[in-house]
Design a protein around this motif. Structure first.
Motif, short mmCIF file in Angstrom:
data_model
loop_
_atom_site.label_atom_id
_atom_site.label_comp_id
_atom_site.label_asym_id
_atom_site.label_seq_id
_atom_site.Cartn_x
_atom_site.Cartn_y
_atom_site.Cartn_z
N ASN A 68 0.83 -1.20 0.00
CA ASN A 68 0.00 0.00 0.00
C ASN A 68 0.86 1.25 0.00
OD1 ASN A 68 -2.19 -1.70 0.21
ND2 ASN A 68 -2.66 -1.17 2.34
N CYS A 104 -5.00 6.54 0.10
CA CYS A 104 -4.41 5.24 0.35
C CYS A 104 -4.72 4.36 -0.85
CB CYS A 104 -4.98 4.62 1.63
SG CYS A 104 -4.28 3.00 2.05
N GLY A 156 -3.53 0.67 -2.98
CA GLY A 156 -2.75 -0.54 -2.77
C GLY A 156 -3.47 -1.83 -3.03
N SER A 187 -4.06 -4.37 -0.20
CA SER A 187 -4.41 -5.10 1.02
C SER A 187 -5.57 -6.04 0.77
CB SER A 187 -4.81 -4.13 2.13
OG SER A 187 -3.72 -3.35 2.55
N ALA A 245 -7.04 -0.02 6.52
CA ALA A 245 -6.90 0.15 5.07
C ALA A 245 -7.96 -0.66 4.32
CB ALA A 245 -5.51 -0.28 4.63
#
Length: 226
Positions: free
Chosen positions: A54, A87, A89, A91, A153
């Motif tokens: 991330n 954020c 990414g 995850s 997240a």
């Protein structure tokens, strides 16, 4: 675009609801964010999803000018200074929970899943992962996450990853001015955090290991179902 039925088919052991379900009202609300189209366009065109892991940017000046930011600050934070970041990414696990003494605003540039839990369920700084609730946030949706809600997240729902705008009061998630104790949930400014023991990145960074139980995984929708 992912559908909830596709996601639930891929994750039969996880109950996944949407932010339009009545149950979401205990954790937050769907909102109309000022300059939402502008923010969404910037997030889509001016930020990237890293190849792995991330990437979190606490405050990115390309997201609106001062006057525009002041309108969001007035509407949601009573004219307190704010930061707008993101954020992005890949995850796919519950991993941890954090909370702030302010609401967090999120805008989904992609579909993703967020886990939520209520702060009142903390017992001696600890929480069982069975108290977590998974919610699907469709692309283009803006939400307010209440200060009483723990979160972390986003989880990606496909191999491409996720993009999420993050709005908080200014200074949140910046370094603390004083050294923290190992059993202190206060991890950064205005950020209280408890991690699952499997989340080695946070464990190695000294986060309090207070989340127990299954570290729930969100499996991505397979390509031929997209």
């Amino acid at each position: 675009m992912t559908t909830l039925s596709d996601l639930q088919h891929t994750n039969p052991d996880v109950t996944i609801k949407t932010v339009t379900d009545p149950e979401f009202s205990q954790f937050g609300q769907v909102i109309d964010l000022p300059f939402q189209a502008n923010l969404l366009n910037t997030l889509n065109t001016q930020t990237v999803i890293p190849a792995t892991g991330n990437q979190y940017a606490r405050n990115d000046p390309q997201f609106l000018n001062d006057t525009q930011r002041q309108q969001i600050a007035r509407n949601f934070y009573g004219e307190q200074p704010i930061e707008i970041g993101y954020c992005n990414g890949h995850s796919n696990k519950l991993n941890a929970f954090e909370f702030h003494n302010c609401s967090e605003l999120n805008l989904a540039a992609t579909d993703f899943v967020l886990f939520f839990a209520e702060r009142q369920n903390l017992v001696d700084k600890r929480l069982k992962s069975s108290k977590a609730h998974a919610f699907f946030i469709p692309q283009g949706t803006a939400i307010e996450v209440y200060p009483t809600t723990m979160h972390f997240a986003p989880c990606a729902v496909d191999s491409a990853g996720f993009k999420c705008l993050v709005v908080l009061t200014d200074g949140t998630n910046s370094p603390l001015a004083s050294k923290r104790k190992p059993d202190d949930l206060l991890f950064q400014r205005n950020k209280w955090l408890l991690t699952h023991p499997e989340n080695l990145r946070m464990v190695n960074n000294g986060a309090f290991v207070g989340l127990s139980g299954i570290n729930t995984t969100i499996n991505p929708v397979v390509e031929d179902r997209l």
